[in-house]
Scaffold this motif. Structure first.
Motif, PDB file in Angstrom:
ATOM      1  N   SER A 147       7.468  -4.597  -0.158  1.00 61.42           N
ATOM      2  CA  SER A 147       8.349  -5.886   1.124  1.00 61.42           C
ATOM      3  C   SER A 147       7.375  -4.963   2.679  1.00 61.42           C
ATOM      4  O   SER A 147       6.846  -6.487   2.826  1.00 61.42           O
ATOM      5  CB  SER A 147       9.238  -5.931   1.432  1.00 61.42           C
ATOM      6  OG  SER A 147      10.167  -4.060   1.855  1.00 61.42           O
ATOM      7  N   ASP A 148       7.354  -4.897   2.982  1.00 58.87           N
ATOM      8  CA  ASP A 148       6.375  -3.893   3.707  1.00 58.87           C
ATOM      9  C   ASP A 148       4.961  -4.311   3.924  1.00 58.87           C
ATOM     10  O   ASP A 148       4.159  -3.989   4.871  1.00 58.87           O
ATOM     11  CB  ASP A 148       6.071  -2.826   3.973  1.00 58.87           C
ATOM     12  CG  ASP A 148       7.670  -2.397   4.350  1.00 58.87           C
ATOM     13  OD1 ASP A 148       8.538  -3.436   5.122  1.00 58.87           O
ATOM     14  OD2 ASP A 148       7.653  -0.440   4.174  1.00 58.87           O
ATOM     15  N   GLY A 149       4.319  -4.797   2.441  1.00 56.98           N
ATOM     16  CA  GLY A 149       2.953  -4.839   2.490  1.00 56.98           C
ATOM     17  C   GLY A 149       2.107  -3.622   2.387  1.00 56.98           C
ATOM     18  O   GLY A 149       2.026  -2.806   2.244  1.00 56.98           O
ATOM     19  N   ALA A 150       0.702  -4.183   2.772  1.00 59.57           N
ATOM     20  CA  ALA A 150      -0.867  -2.763   3.051  1.00 59.57           C
ATOM     21  C   ALA A 150      -0.833  -2.993   4.154  1.00 59.57           C
ATOM     22  O   ALA A 150      -0.828  -4.475   4.514  1.00 59.57           O
ATOM     23  CB  ALA A 150      -1.454  -3.002   1.943  1.00 59.57           C
ATOM     24  N   THR A 151      -1.571  -2.173   5.131  1.00 60.81           N
ATOM     25  CA  THR A 151      -2.349  -2.121   5.627  1.00 60.81           C
ATOM     26  C   THR A 151      -3.997  -1.601   6.319  1.00 60.81           C
ATOM     27  O   THR A 151      -4.346  -1.076   5.557  1.00 60.81           O
ATOM     28  CB  THR A 151      -1.464  -1.402   6.966  1.00 60.81           C
ATOM     29  OG1 THR A 151       0.155  -1.225   7.667  1.00 60.81           O
ATOM     30  CG2 THR A 151      -2.693  -1.754   8.129  1.00 60.81           C
ATOM     31  N   VAL A 152      -4.698  -2.805   6.457  1.00 65.15           N
ATOM     32  CA  VAL A 152      -5.784  -2.992   6.407  1.00 65.15           C
ATOM     33  C   VAL A 152      -6.316  -2.314   8.100  1.00 65.15           C
ATOM     34  O   VAL A 152      -6.164  -2.861   8.326  1.00 65.15           O
ATOM     35  CB  VAL A 152      -6.557  -4.414   6.520  1.00 65.15           C
ATOM     36  CG1 VAL A 152      -8.060  -3.864   6.133  1.00 65.15           C
ATOM     37  CG2 VAL A 152      -5.994  -4.868   4.868  1.00 65.15           C
ATOM     38  N   ARG A 153      -7.286  -0.895   7.861  1.00 66.31           N
ATOM     39  CA  ARG A 153      -7.793  -0.483   9.207  1.00 66.31           C
ATOM     40  C   ARG A 153      -9.005  -0.743   9.248  1.00 66.31           C
ATOM     41  O   ARG A 153     -10.238  -0.135   8.541  1.00 66.31           O
ATOM     42  CB  ARG A 153      -6.938   1.147   9.104  1.00 66.31           C
ATOM     43  CG  ARG A 153      -5.556   0.865   8.920  1.00 66.31           C
ATOM     44  CD  ARG A 153      -4.941   2.802   9.130  1.00 66.31           C
ATOM     45  NE  ARG A 153      -3.982   2.730   9.669  1.00 66.31           N
ATOM     46  CZ  ARG A 153      -3.105   2.688   8.512  1.00 66.31           C
ATOM     47  NH1 ARG A 153      -3.163   3.404   6.881  1.00 66.31           N
ATOM     48  NH2 ARG A 153      -1.694   2.973   8.484  1.00 66.31           N
ATOM     49  N   PHE A 154      -9.141  -0.584  10.588  1.00 68.19           N
ATOM     50  CA  PHE A 154     -10.807  -1.362  10.520  1.00 68.19           C
ATOM     51  C   PHE A 154     -11.690  -0.157  11.851  1.00 68.19           C
ATOM     52  O   PHE A 154     -10.648   0.728  11.831  1.00 68.19           O
ATOM     53  CB  PHE A 154     -11.202  -2.537  11.358  1.00 68.19           C
ATOM     54  CG  PHE A 154     -10.513  -3.969  10.502  1.00 68.19           C
ATOM     55  CD1 PHE A 154     -10.890  -4.249  10.185  1.00 68.19           C
ATOM     56  CD2 PHE A 154      -9.214  -3.773  11.400  1.00 68.19           C
ATOM     57  CE1 PHE A 154     -10.762  -5.750   9.574  1.00 68.19           C
ATOM     58  CE2 PHE A 154      -8.463  -5.733  10.381  1.00 68.19           C
ATOM     59  CZ  PHE A 154      -9.488  -6.879   9.361  1.00 68.19           C
ATOM     60  N   THR A 155     -12.712  -0.116  11.678  1.00 67.71           N
ATOM     61  CA  THR A 155     -13.075   0.999  11.786  1.00 67.71           C
ATOM     62  C   THR A 155     -13.335   1.322  12.968  1.00 67.71           C
ATOM     63  O   THR A 155     -12.845   1.540  14.249  1.00 67.71           O
ATOM     64  CB  THR A 155     -14.780   1.509  11.625  1.00 67.71           C
ATOM     65  OG1 THR A 155     -15.544   0.126  11.408  1.00 67.71           O
ATOM     66  CG2 THR A 155     -15.340   1.636   9.980  1.00 67.71           C
ATOM     67  N   SER A 156     -12.567  -0.231  13.980  1.00 64.81           N
ATOM     68  CA  SER A 156     -13.052   0.315  15.866  1.00 64.81           C
ATOM     69  C   SER A 156     -11.233   0.138  16.159  1.00 64.81           C
ATOM     70  O   SER A 156     -11.010   0.021  16.998  1.00 64.81           O
ATOM     71  CB  SER A 156     -12.750  -1.587  15.940  1.00 64.81           C
ATOM     72  OG  SER A 156     -11.721  -3.317  14.919  1.00 64.81           O
ATOM     73  N   GLY A 158      -9.068  -1.680  15.036  1.00 63.64           N
ATOM     74  CA  GLY A 158      -7.737  -2.381  14.650  1.00 63.64           C
ATOM     75  C   GLY A 158      -6.989  -2.043  13.479  1.00 63.64           C
ATOM     76  O   GLY A 158      -7.348  -1.621  12.338  1.00 63.64           O
ATOM     77  N   GLU A 159      -5.896  -3.022  12.918  1.00 64.83           N
ATOM     78  CA  GLU A 159      -4.997  -3.040  12.043  1.00 64.83           C
ATOM     79  C   GLU A 159      -5.263  -4.476  11.431  1.00 64.83           C
ATOM     80  O   GLU A 159      -4.709  -5.496  12.603  1.00 64.83           O
ATOM     81  CB  GLU A 159      -3.736  -1.984  11.829  1.00 64.83           C
ATOM     82  CG  GLU A 159      -3.873  -0.668  12.062  1.00 64.83           C
ATOM     83  CD  GLU A 159      -2.287  -0.001  12.635  1.00 64.83           C
ATOM     84  OE1 GLU A 159      -1.536  -0.773  12.312  1.00 64.83           O
ATOM     85  OE2 GLU A 159      -2.531   1.585  12.042  1.00 64.83           O
ATOM     86  N   TYR A 160      -4.389  -4.453  10.120  1.00 65.23           N
ATOM     87  CA  TYR A 160      -4.323  -6.308  10.012  1.00 65.23           C
ATOM     88  C   TYR A 160      -3.703  -6.106   7.915  1.00 65.23           C
ATOM     89  O   TYR A 160      -3.720  -5.153   7.311  1.00 65.23           O
ATOM     90  CB  TYR A 160      -5.896  -6.810   9.515  1.00 65.23           C
ATOM     91  CG  TYR A 160      -5.461  -8.331   9.157  1.00 65.23           C
ATOM     92  CD1 TYR A 160      -5.605  -9.235   9.435  1.00 65.23           C
ATOM     93  CD2 TYR A 160      -5.236  -8.876   7.521  1.00 65.23           C
ATOM     94  CE1 TYR A 160      -4.931 -10.615   9.443  1.00 65.23           C
ATOM     95  CE2 TYR A 160      -5.152  -9.792   7.453  1.00 65.23           C
ATOM     96  CZ  TYR A 160      -5.414 -11.482   8.115  1.00 65.23           C
ATOM     97  OH  TYR A 160      -5.134 -12.849   7.643  1.00 65.23           O
ATOM     98  N   GLY A 161      -1.981  -7.017   8.768  1.00 64.97           N
ATOM     99  CA  GLY A 161      -0.892  -6.480   7.444  1.00 64.97           C
ATOM    100  C   GLY A 161      -1.647  -7.437   6.231  1.00 64.97           C
ATOM    101  O   GLY A 161      -1.366  -8.773   6.684  1.00 64.97           O
ATOM    102  N   VAL A 162      -1.680  -6.793   5.421  1.00 65.18           N
ATOM    103  CA  VAL A 162      -1.760  -7.651   4.057  1.00 65.18           C
ATOM    104  C   VAL A 162      -0.062  -7.864   2.742  1.00 65.18           C
ATOM    105  O   VAL A 162      -0.106  -6.783   2.673  1.00 65.18           O
ATOM    106  CB  VAL A 162      -2.447  -7.484   3.309  1.00 65.18           C
ATOM    107  CG1 VAL A 162      -3.077  -8.332   1.648  1.00 65.18           C
ATOM    108  CG2 VAL A 162      -4.179  -7.650   4.252  1.00 65.18           C
ATOM    109  N   LYS A 163       0.831  -8.701   2.507  1.00 62.54           N
ATOM    110  CA  LYS A 163       1.338  -8.966   1.761  1.00 62.54           C
ATOM    111  C   LYS A 163       1.493  -9.959   0.674  1.00 62.54           C
ATOM    112  O   LYS A 163       0.764 -10.827   1.338  1.00 62.54           O
ATOM    113  CB  LYS A 163       2.992  -9.871   2.657  1.00 62.54           C
ATOM    114  CG  LYS A 163       3.445  -8.367   3.261  1.00 62.54           C
ATOM    115  CD  LYS A 163       4.177  -8.981   3.972  1.00 62.54           C
ATOM    116  CE  LYS A 163       5.433  -8.203   5.535  1.00 62.54           C
ATOM    117  NZ  LYS A 163       6.260  -8.582   5.835  1.00 62.54           N
ATOM    118  N   ALA A 164       1.501  -9.400   0.043  1.00 58.57           N
ATOM    119  CA  ALA A 164       1.443 -10.500  -1.933  1.00 58.57           C
ATOM    120  C   ALA A 164       2.491 -11.682  -1.831  1.00 58.57           C
ATOM    121  O   ALA A 164       1.983 -12.096  -2.498  1.00 58.57           O
ATOM    122  CB  ALA A 164       1.513  -9.540  -2.841  1.00 58.57           C
ATOM    123  N   THR A 165       3.451 -11.184  -0.908  1.00 54.67           N
ATOM    124  CA  THR A 165       4.275 -12.458  -1.256  1.00 54.67           C
ATOM    125  C   THR A 165       5.180 -12.406   0.745  1.00 54.67           C
ATOM    126  O   THR A 165       5.274 -11.360   1.139  1.00 54.67           O
ATOM    127  CB  THR A 165       5.424 -12.841  -2.096  1.00 54.67           C
ATOM    128  OG1 THR A 165       6.420 -14.132  -1.811  1.00 54.67           O
ATOM    129  CG2 THR A 165       6.256 -11.332  -1.918  1.00 54.67           C
TER     130      THR A 165
END
Length: 347
Positions: A147-156, A158-165
């Protein structure tokens, strides 16, 4: 000995004269039958471009089976991750979990499931699942279906959340599948359930189970090792019929291992004629070796063998690949021999 729980692995076999539609209809009926009999789970394999196998797309088959059943767990045995983008797999199985809450298994494998040409075609748009990144991709999928999904972290930074649903209320159970030490050790390291592909590997079962159990690290989702066995199984009212129904699949596997051209699965009648009219010493040697590892016989005999097999390896579940072939006169849209196997083993 305690009778183990029973499950089914289905490759959706396609026999002579049968269309893919009829083969899939047969498997859907078998899934419903397994559900009615009280079996634990029903998994579909992933194979490509094989004349005798229609299980090319597990998520589609899982959705169809889930819609036709009530309580049995349905899943993949397995999704071959290098063929697919991890996000797509996560989205597919998150949707399946929403369709059949609490009944979805996502079995993941590392093999391509076909030959190099088909592997190239599957990846024409670019590398979908880099084999070298398989462990990370498994973890990504496990996170994205939550439910919380995954977090993509950038070298800069920043973060970006990704959920399958968007709003998951549950998640599929992830299993790692394999036929080598690699998958056993990875499952142990990530604290995931694990299944060794005993039904086709033939060797290495004891070592794989020992590695998995001895190296297992508890995770948030699993606090102790969880595994079961797979086996090729045929049960019939008589030993003679069981051996006859096993022959088409034994001959098909011998052709595969002998690098001979593949074709639709023979009927029992075709297989018997072929063995009598065109004896092949090399093929028979392969058949004899495989036959020793398959569980074939009358219902009571096979039930006893399943219990002994489970007890020997300390598991309480066996996933059967019911490889009973069909006679010429049996309906093309039903799996008569495979259903009979299930009936006799649950009796």
């Amino acid at each position: 000995m305690t009778t183990p729980a029973l499950s089914v692995l289905d490759l959706v076999p396609v026999r002579t004269g049968q269309t893919s539609a009829q083969a899939i209809a047969s498997s859907m009926q078998l899934a419903q039958h397994a559900d009615a009999l009280g079996l634990t789970r029903y998994w579909f394999a992933e194979h490509h471009n094989m004349p005798s196998v229609a299980s090319t797309t597990p998520p589609v088959l899982i959705a169809a089976a889930a819609a036709r059943t009530q309580r049995i767990r349905v899943g993949s045995g397995g999704v071959m991750l290098p063929n697919h983008a991890p996000l797509i797999v996560a989205e597919q199985f998150a949707a399946l979990e929403a369709l059949a809450p609490g009944r979805i298994d996502l079995g993941i494998g590392r093999a391509p499931g076909s030959d190099p040409v088909i592997t190239h075609l599957l990846r024409q748009s670019g590398t979908t699942g880099d084999v070298d990144r398989f462990p990370a991709h498994v973890q990504d999928i496990a996170a994205m279906v939550q439910s919380d999904g995954a977090t993509v972290r950038f070298t800069s930074g920043g973060e970006y959340g990704v959920k399958a649903t968007p709003a998951a209320s549950g998640s599929p159970t992830i299993w790692l599948l394999g036929s080598s030490d690699y998958s056993a050790q990875l499952a142990a390291a990530q604290g995931l359930p694990y299944v060794f592909a005993n039904h086709f590997a033939g060797v290495g079962l004891e070592r794989a189970l020992d590695l998995y159990r001895s190296q297992f690290r508890p995770s948030e989702t699993l606090d102790a090792p969880l595994t079961f066995l797979t086996a090729n199984v045929v049960a019939a009212p008589s030993a003679e019929e069981a051996e006859a129904r096993a022959l088409p699949q034994l001959r098909a596997m011998a052709r595969l291992r002998g690098n001979k051209p593949m074709r639709p699965l023979e009927t029992v009648d075709e297989a018997q004629r072929g063995a009598a009219e065109h004896p092949d010493t090399q093929e028979q040697t392969l058949i004899d070796a495989m036959r020793q590892r398959w569980l074939i016989g009358e219902g009571a005999e096979v039930r006893s063998s399943l219990a002994a097999f489970a007890a020997q390896h300390g598991v309480d579940e066996i996933m059967m690949s019911p490889v009973a072939g069909a006679y010429d006169g049996e309906p093309l849209d039903a799996a008569t021999g495979r259903a009979q196997t299930l009936d006799l083993l649950v009796a």
